[in-house]
Design an enzyme around this catalytic site. Structure first.
Site, mmCIF file in Angstrom:
data_model
loop_
_atom_site.group_PDB
_atom_site.id
_atom_site.type_symbol
_atom_site.label_atom_id
_atom_site.label_comp_id
_atom_site.label_asym_id
_atom_site.label_seq_id
_atom_site.Cartn_x
_atom_site.Cartn_y
_atom_site.Cartn_z
ATOM 1 N N CYS A 105 13.604 10.559 6.419
ATOM 2 C CA CYS A 105 13.508 10.049 7.790
ATOM 3 C C CYS A 105 14.823 10.246 8.538
ATOM 4 O O CYS A 105 14.834 10.509 9.730
ATOM 5 C CB CYS A 105 13.139 8.582 7.759
ATOM 6 S SG CYS A 105 14.194 7.640 6.660
ATOM 7 N N GLU A 114 10.111 0.870 10.136
ATOM 8 C CA GLU A 114 11.112 1.924 9.890
ATOM 9 C C GLU A 114 10.395 3.230 10.176
ATOM 10 O O GLU A 114 9.515 3.632 9.417
ATOM 11 C CB GLU A 114 11.570 1.905 8.429
ATOM 12 C CG GLU A 114 12.228 0.617 7.981
ATOM 13 C CD GLU A 114 13.678 0.500 8.392
ATOM 14 O OE1 GLU A 114 14.210 1.419 9.041
ATOM 15 O OE2 GLU A 114 14.276 -0.534 8.072
ATOM 16 N N LYS A 125 0.839 -1.206 0.000
ATOM 17 C CA LYS A 125 0.000 0.000 0.000
ATOM 18 C C LYS A 125 0.871 1.252 0.000
ATOM 19 O O LYS A 125 1.534 1.569 0.970
ATOM 20 C CB LYS A 125 -0.927 0.058 1.214
ATOM 21 C CG LYS A 125 -1.991 1.139 0.978
ATOM 22 C CD LYS A 125 -2.553 1.783 2.209
ATOM 23 C CE LYS A 125 -1.806 2.939 2.765
ATOM 24 N NZ LYS A 125 -1.896 4.203 2.034
ATOM 25 N N GLU A 141 10.232 15.428 15.469
ATOM 26 C CA GLU A 141 10.489 15.316 14.034
ATOM 27 C C GLU A 141 9.593 16.302 13.277
ATOM 28 O O GLU A 141 8.374 16.285 13.436
ATOM 29 C CB GLU A 141 10.197 13.886 13.554
ATOM 30 C CG GLU A 141 10.538 13.718 12.089
ATOM 31 C CD GLU A 141 10.222 12.331 11.558
ATOM 32 O OE1 GLU A 141 9.113 11.842 11.794
ATOM 33 O OE2 GLU A 141 11.105 11.745 10.909
HETATM 34 P P1 NAP Z 1 2.441 7.929 8.134
HETATM 35 O O1 NAP Z 1 1.364 8.912 8.303
HETATM 36 O O2 NAP Z 1 2.784 7.053 9.263
HETATM 37 O O3 NAP Z 1 2.048 7.061 6.860
HETATM 38 C C1 NAP Z 1 2.835 6.012 6.365
HETATM 39 C C2 NAP Z 1 1.951 5.034 5.622
HETATM 40 O O4 NAP Z 1 1.052 4.416 6.544
HETATM 41 C C3 NAP Z 1 1.088 5.679 4.563
HETATM 42 O O5 NAP Z 1 0.930 4.783 3.486
HETATM 43 C C4 NAP Z 1 -0.219 5.866 5.306
HETATM 44 O O6 NAP Z 1 -1.312 6.027 4.467
HETATM 45 C C5 NAP Z 1 -0.287 4.599 6.105
HETATM 46 N N1 NAP Z 1 -1.148 4.646 7.287
HETATM 47 C C6 NAP Z 1 -1.668 5.725 7.928
HETATM 48 N N2 NAP Z 1 -2.389 5.335 9.003
HETATM 49 C C7 NAP Z 1 -2.312 3.981 9.052
HETATM 50 C C8 NAP Z 1 -2.842 2.989 9.941
HETATM 51 N N3 NAP Z 1 -3.559 3.324 11.008
HETATM 52 N N4 NAP Z 1 -2.563 1.697 9.706
HETATM 53 C C9 NAP Z 1 -1.800 1.337 8.654
HETATM 54 N N5 NAP Z 1 -1.278 2.234 7.772
HETATM 55 C C10 NAP Z 1 -1.533 3.536 7.972
HETATM 56 O O7 NAP Z 1 3.790 8.612 7.723
HETATM 57 P P2 NAP Z 1 3.989 9.693 6.588
HETATM 58 O O8 NAP Z 1 3.596 11.002 7.146
HETATM 59 O O9 NAP Z 1 3.379 9.254 5.314
HETATM 60 O O10 NAP Z 1 5.564 9.616 6.357
HETATM 61 C C11 NAP Z 1 6.443 10.329 7.111
HETATM 62 C C12 NAP Z 1 7.042 9.503 8.233
HETATM 63 O O11 NAP Z 1 7.708 8.365 7.707
HETATM 64 C C13 NAP Z 1 8.091 10.251 8.993
HETATM 65 O O12 NAP Z 1 7.895 10.086 10.370
HETATM 66 C C14 NAP Z 1 9.400 9.603 8.570
HETATM 67 O O13 NAP Z 1 10.430 9.705 9.479
HETATM 68 C C15 NAP Z 1 8.973 8.221 8.327
HETATM 69 N N6 NAP Z 1 9.908 7.526 7.423
HETATM 70 C C16 NAP Z 1 10.777 6.624 7.975
HETATM 71 C C17 NAP Z 1 11.691 5.959 7.169
HETATM 72 C C18 NAP Z 1 12.658 4.970 7.755
HETATM 73 O O14 NAP Z 1 13.243 4.231 6.997
HETATM 74 N N7 NAP Z 1 12.831 4.925 9.058
HETATM 75 C C19 NAP Z 1 11.724 6.208 5.801
HETATM 76 C C20 NAP Z 1 10.834 7.146 5.267
HETATM 77 C C21 NAP Z 1 9.922 7.783 6.115
HETATM 78 P P3 NAP Z 1 -1.678 7.519 3.974
HETATM 79 O O15 NAP Z 1 -0.499 8.091 3.337
HETATM 80 O O16 NAP Z 1 -2.724 7.323 2.991
HETATM 81 O O17 NAP Z 1 -2.108 8.240 5.202
#
Ligand code: NAP
Ligand code: MG
Length: 497
Positions: free
Chosen positions: A310, A276, A202, A407
């Protein structure tokens, strides 16, 4: 060698006006190669199918706010179909296929990503807002490299894990964020397939297009139906995937908050999980560092991809004796950064991925000012439409300030100073996160001493943000669980006995 005298001289020297030193003519990439269709369906069981609920959502270009396409929204029924298709493939053609043949499919996908790279590069920039230079230099080549790398492992699992029997875990539910859409898809899919699993992926709601183009590639590469399924939608679709009883493993990249919810949702289910998550990574500059090189690394580490990284180096610790010079050089370098149209090859900082993300960054800048930090931003005009933010430098920052603890995921750097190694190690480790870090020093022994004391998954020395498929990546503490990349990235997709 920087002596006190030379540093004082530098401080007293008049500042160059970088703005008038040179100008660039726009060098716009054409949007035509992206070939974006008006509508995209779900990719389930090797076919593009309409969602059971008949719902679609728009995906926009954050640099113009215009709609690029509409994308199917997967509901519970579709999630169920996708998981069933993945299970059937696992127990059918894919499960029976000799490992050597699996590897050939991965090679084929890698080659096809290369062949369609221009289309993918432009698509990534249009859908996510990142500078075209970065999509071209980082996202797409690295995505292809992950498939190449893991293709090589498919028939060598017995060498990868000697004296152990390696069997695939089963069906993996994989959820990825919007900052490196195709690359994150590759990080997830390539090791899973190499290990013999099938997947349901997804992508993020704001950046689904490159994953759907990858689905087209997978279809064209003739993978058996159901080996890879791509279901688009928002958080609810991700939650339905995590909750589905038919998946054996969850692989998630995203925020710490959602990662914690996922852990709660699968507790006691026996599903495996790798996470991650977020970060608040520290750069440390010692007085003996090559300062210009360090400044370049800092700029790359936080302003690269609008800080949507990230492992962004969002906290900077500078040794007190060189703090003034470093801050000055950083400000000078920030004056030269080009913020604007992501399709322009000159652009350094493109569009913020979405309006809510822009508002989040703005609220942190306000919070930093309210807490007493000093803010510096270069003077540059922003495009009238789209979501843009000028780079921000905060000085006079305290450890307790939100801008140094939380963050932000935007182009915002918080600077603090230090005097001793003990002090900086303590400050750098004083965060709930532990994803990455950077150390800048001329002295190898100091570098090794500090890197081994930092509680972070990846620490770069005299460089930053260098990625390679052979190298594992992942976090300590609230930055996650498990590793992706390299041999380490295969293990979570295998039952080892
Ligand atoms: P996010 O809101 O956690 O979303 C990540 C993914 O999860 C998206 O596909 C999102 O869908 C989905 N999602 C949202 N709520 C969910 C739920 N309750 N159950 C299952 N899936 C769900 O994060 P983001 O804002 O898109 O991305 C930024 C974050 O990613 C930052 O905190 C960053 O540090 C982290 N990140 C970490 C790494 C690493 O390798 N450690 C790499 C890249 C990014 P939607 O987009 O449709 O809401
Ligand atoms: Mg979009």
């Amino acid at each position: 060698m920087k002596t006190k005298k030379s540093l004082a001289k530098e401080e007293a020297a008049p500042r160059l006006n970088f703005k008038t030193s040179w100008t660039y003519q726009p060098a716009l990439e054409s949007t035509a190669p992206a070939r974006i269709a008006g509508r995209y369906e779900l990719f389930i069981g090797g076919k593009f199918v309409a969602p059971a609920g008949g719902k679609y959502f728009p995906t926009i270009n954050p640099a113009t706010e215009s709609k690029l396409s509409e994308v199917a929204e997967a509901g519970e029924k579709d999630v169920d179909q996708a998981v069933r298709a993945a299970r059937a493939a696992k127990e059918g053609a894919w499960g029976r296929m000799p490992a050597k043949e699996r590897g050939k499919y991965l090679f084929r996908i890698a080659r096809m990503i290369q062949e369609r790279s221009r289309e993918l590069v432009v698509t990534e920039t249009l859908d996510g807002g990142k500078p075209i230079r970065e999509s071209r230099m980082v996202d797409i080549p690295l995505a292809a490299n992950h498939f190449f790398y893991y293709a090589g492992w498919a028939d060598k699992l017995e060498y990868a894990f000697p004296a152990r029997r390696a069997r695939p875990v089963g069906v993996a539910g994989q959820i990825i964020p919007w900052n490196f859409p195709l690359l994150m898809a590759a990080w997830k899919i390539a090791p899973a397939l190499a290990a013999g699993n099938t997947v349901v992926l997804k992508p993020a709601e704001t950046t689904p297009l490159s994953a759907l183009k990858l689905a087209e590639i997978i279809q064209e590469a003739d993978l058996p139906p159901g080996v890879v399924n791509v279901i688009t939608g928002a958080g609810a679709t991700g939650a339905a995937l995590v909750a589905h009883p038919g998946i054996d493993k969850v692989a998630f990249t995203g925020s710490t908050e959602v990662g914690k919810n996922i852990q709660k949702a699968i507790a006691g289910s026996g599903k495996r999980c790798t996470l991650e998550l977020g970060g608040k990574s520290a750069h440390i500059i010692f007085e003996d560092a090559a300062l210009d090189q360090a400044v370049e690394g800092i700029v790359d580490g936080i302003f690269f991809n609008q800080g949507h990284v990230c492992c962004a180096g969002s906290r900077l610790f500078v040794q007190e004796s060189v703090a003034k010079q470093v801050i000055r050089r950083l400000r000078d370098r920030m004056e030269t950064l080009i913020v604007g149209d992501p399709l322009d090859k000159n652009t350094d900082i493109g569009a913020i991925n979405s309006k809510p993300q822009l508002e989040k960054i703005e609220s942190y800048v306000k919070a930093g000012l309210a807490e007493g930090a000093s803010c510096y931003q270069p003077e540059c005009a922003l495009p009238k439409k789209g979501y843009f933010h000028r780079p921000v430098l905060f000085t006079d920052v305290a450890q307790s300030h939100r801008v140094s603890q939380e963050e932000i995921f935007g182009p915002v750097l918080a600077i603090q100073t230090f005097r001793t190694i003990e002090e900086v190690v303590e400050k750098a480790n004083n965060t709930p996160y532990g994803l990455a870090g950077g150390v800048w020093s001329d002295k190898g022994a100091k570098v090794f001493s500090v890197t081994s004391q930092l509680r972070a998954g990846v620490v770069w020395a005299n460089t930053y943000n260098k990625f390679d498929p052979t190298s594992p990546f992942g976090g300590y503490k609230e930055s996650g669980l498990g590793r992706e990349g390299g041999l380490h990235g295969l293990a979570p997709y295998l039952e080892l006995s």
